[in-house]
Design an enzyme around this catalytic site. Structure first.
Site, PDB file in Angstrom:
ATOM      1  CG  ASP A 104      40.412 -59.881 -17.617  1.00  0.00           C
ATOM      2  OD1 ASP A 104      39.908 -60.076 -16.490  1.00  0.00           O
ATOM      3  OD2 ASP A 104      41.001 -60.766 -18.255  1.00  0.00           O
ATOM      4  CE  LYS A 155      38.107 -74.228 -19.408  1.00  0.00           C
ATOM      5  NZ  LYS A 155      39.428 -73.982 -19.782  1.00  0.00           N
ATOM      6  CG  ASP A 212      36.896 -62.970 -18.602  1.00  0.00           C
ATOM      7  OD1 ASP A 212      37.682 -62.241 -19.229  1.00  0.00           O
ATOM      8  OD2 ASP A 212      37.252 -64.032 -18.067  1.00  0.00           O
TER       9      ASP A 212
HETATM   10  P1  GTP Z   1      45.427 -64.774 -21.215  1.00  0.00           P
HETATM   11  O1  GTP Z   1      46.898 -64.941 -21.387  1.00  0.00           O
HETATM   12  O2  GTP Z   1      44.752 -64.425 -22.499  1.00  0.00           O
HETATM   13  O3  GTP Z   1      44.772 -65.921 -20.496  1.00  0.00           O
HETATM   14  O4  GTP Z   1      45.155 -63.457 -20.318  1.00  0.00           O
HETATM   15  P2  GTP Z   1      45.734 -63.083 -18.861  1.00  0.00           P
HETATM   16  O5  GTP Z   1      47.203 -63.237 -18.859  1.00  0.00           O
HETATM   17  O6  GTP Z   1      45.205 -61.722 -18.563  1.00  0.00           O
HETATM   18  O7  GTP Z   1      45.121 -64.167 -17.908  1.00  0.00           O
HETATM   19  P3  GTP Z   1      43.668 -64.209 -17.244  1.00  0.00           P
HETATM   20  O8  GTP Z   1      42.664 -63.640 -18.216  1.00  0.00           O
HETATM   21  O9  GTP Z   1      43.418 -65.561 -16.747  1.00  0.00           O
HETATM   22  O10 GTP Z   1      43.861 -63.239 -16.005  1.00  0.00           O
HETATM   23  C1  GTP Z   1      42.804 -62.762 -15.218  1.00  0.00           C
HETATM   24  C2  GTP Z   1      43.264 -61.464 -14.577  1.00  0.00           C
HETATM   25  O11 GTP Z   1      44.374 -61.710 -13.721  1.00  0.00           O
HETATM   26  C3  GTP Z   1      43.718 -60.428 -15.592  1.00  0.00           C
HETATM   27  O12 GTP Z   1      43.275 -59.160 -15.159  1.00  0.00           O
HETATM   28  C4  GTP Z   1      45.229 -60.521 -15.556  1.00  0.00           C
HETATM   29  O13 GTP Z   1      45.860 -59.277 -15.826  1.00  0.00           O
HETATM   30  C5  GTP Z   1      45.485 -60.937 -14.133  1.00  0.00           C
HETATM   31  N1  GTP Z   1      46.684 -61.791 -14.020  1.00  0.00           N
HETATM   32  C6  GTP Z   1      46.868 -63.010 -14.572  1.00  0.00           C
HETATM   33  N2  GTP Z   1      48.079 -63.487 -14.255  1.00  0.00           N
HETATM   34  C7  GTP Z   1      48.679 -62.541 -13.485  1.00  0.00           C
HETATM   35  C8  GTP Z   1      49.965 -62.446 -12.859  1.00  0.00           C
HETATM   36  O14 GTP Z   1      50.820 -63.333 -12.940  1.00  0.00           O
HETATM   37  N3  GTP Z   1      50.220 -61.305 -12.139  1.00  0.00           N
HETATM   38  C9  GTP Z   1      49.306 -60.293 -12.032  1.00  0.00           C
HETATM   39  N4  GTP Z   1      49.632 -59.213 -11.327  1.00  0.00           N
HETATM   40  N5  GTP Z   1      48.098 -60.351 -12.618  1.00  0.00           N
HETATM   41  C10 GTP Z   1      47.783 -61.463 -13.346  1.00  0.00           C
END
Ligand code: GTP
Length: 318
Positions: A104, A155, A212
């Site tokens: 993202d 943080k 982000d």
């Molecule tokens: P929030 O629930 O809003 O925090 O979003 P998110 O689930 O996308 O979490 P975050 O923004 O912290 O994730 C950063 C990146 O890692 C994003 O591109 C997510 O798609 C990816 N990501 C997070 N958790 C996982 C997971 O368990 N598996 C995979 N494959 N990707 C993940």
């Protein structure tokens, strides 16, 4: 070389839209967010491993047509494994130096330079670092000579950060990093990185832009950044009496005598009725903005109908 894109998160901060549209497929101007990363990968990346889980079928359907060169391979996780576990799950594909990305992120990073710095450092990994005025909302990354990473601060309180640099979610890793990731749900940032410092984890500071897109505010900020860089376009039926303030990305829209812009993107089938005002927003496929309605700072999912005279301000609608 292979690149991994982590794209299996739930995207909870973009609910309710992400209940139906996974975050990687939310449109950012002319294409979904995930395609901004895929398309930015140089030709020397021959395979793109997409680590997916949540709403995998939607991503599969998208890449059936969006990947004419067949570079993208979707790899499913049996359950969400976290950013570290997702990499571990790809171990069988990763036996040489590889790139990895949070799915993202929109940035102007020079990947060839990142790779060159990584190779010169001879460390187990290199993390792209982005400078921010106040890292207290993120985590600060402390570095020593040669930008070798010495510590991670989660943080930090305002004024107590060890540096102004944050983890930009873009990495180069040696496959040995996988030996330091345990089974099950593992966070790369919180559990793996602090553990591998002694094996040489280096920073790569870059400039330009980095966003982000995990929240509504940041997704819209990414849209404003790309529009300011010249990503605007207008195509559709726009009334002569509409007041349109650029930049916008309007594709296949119908705009009556309404006020649109700046910083609006609207996809195929969007209709903006007379007297409506829309600015700084994303209107997905088929959204309808009723007469006299006002939409600002918002992301509207496919087929959303905004009633006549309604006000949608700083909101996400699924
Ligand atoms: P929030 O629930 O809003 O925090 O979003 P998110 O689930 O996308 O979490 P975050 O923004 O912290 O994730 C950063 C990146 O890692 C994003 O591109 C997510 O798609 C990816 N990501 C997070 N958790 C996982 C997971 O368990 N598996 C995979 N494959 N990707 C993940």
């Amino acid at each position: 070389m292979k690149a991994v894109i982590l794209a299996g998160g739930l995207g909870t901060r973009l609910r309710p839209l992400t209940n139906t549209v996974p975050k990687p497929l939310i449109p950012l101007l002319d294409k979904p967010l995930i395609s901004h990363i895929v398309d930015s990968l140089p030709a020397w990346v021959d395979t793109i491993l997409l680590a997916v889980n949540y709403r995998r079928e939607a991503l599969e359907a998208y890449f059936e047509t969006a990947d004419p060169e067949g570079r993208v391979v979707l790899v499913d996780e049996p359950e969400p494994l976290g950013t570290g576990g997702a990499l571990k799950n790809l171990s069988r594909h990763l036996n040489e130096t590889f790139l990895a990305f949070n799915g993202d992120i929109v940035s102007s990073i020079d990947l060839a330079l990142l790779l060159r710095n990584h190779r010169a450092s001879k460390g187990i990994g290199t993390i792209a670092l982005w400078p921010v005025p106040d890292p207290s909302a993120f985590g600060a990354v402390g570095t020593g000579p040669g930008l070798r990473i010495t510590m991670f601060q989660e943080k930090p309180a305002p004024g107590e950060a060890c540096s102004d640099l944050i983890n930009a979610g873009v990495y180069v890793f040696e496959p040995e990093i996988l030996d330091h990731i345990g089974d099950g749900f593992v966070s790369l940032e919180r559990e793996v990185f602090p553990k591998v410092l002694e094996h040489g984890l280096f920073g790569h500071r870059f400039e330009g832009y980095w966003i982000d897109c995990g929240t509504r505010e940041n997704f819209l900020r990414a849209q404003r950044t790309l529009l300011d860089l010249g990503g605007g376009a207008t195509e559709g039926r726009v009334s002569d009496r509409a007041r349109v303030t650029p930049p916008n990305f309007l594709h296949g829209v119908e705009v009556d005598e309404a006020t649109v812009g700046p910083y609006v993107s609207a996809q195929e089938g969007v209709v903006v009725r007379r007297g409506a005002e829309v600015s700084d927003s994303i209107l997905m496929r088929g959204a309808l903005i009723g007469e006299g309605a006002k939409v600002r700072g918002s992301i509207l999912g496919p087929e959303v109908i905004v009633a006549e005279g309604a006000q949608i301000l700083d909101t996400i609608l699924g």
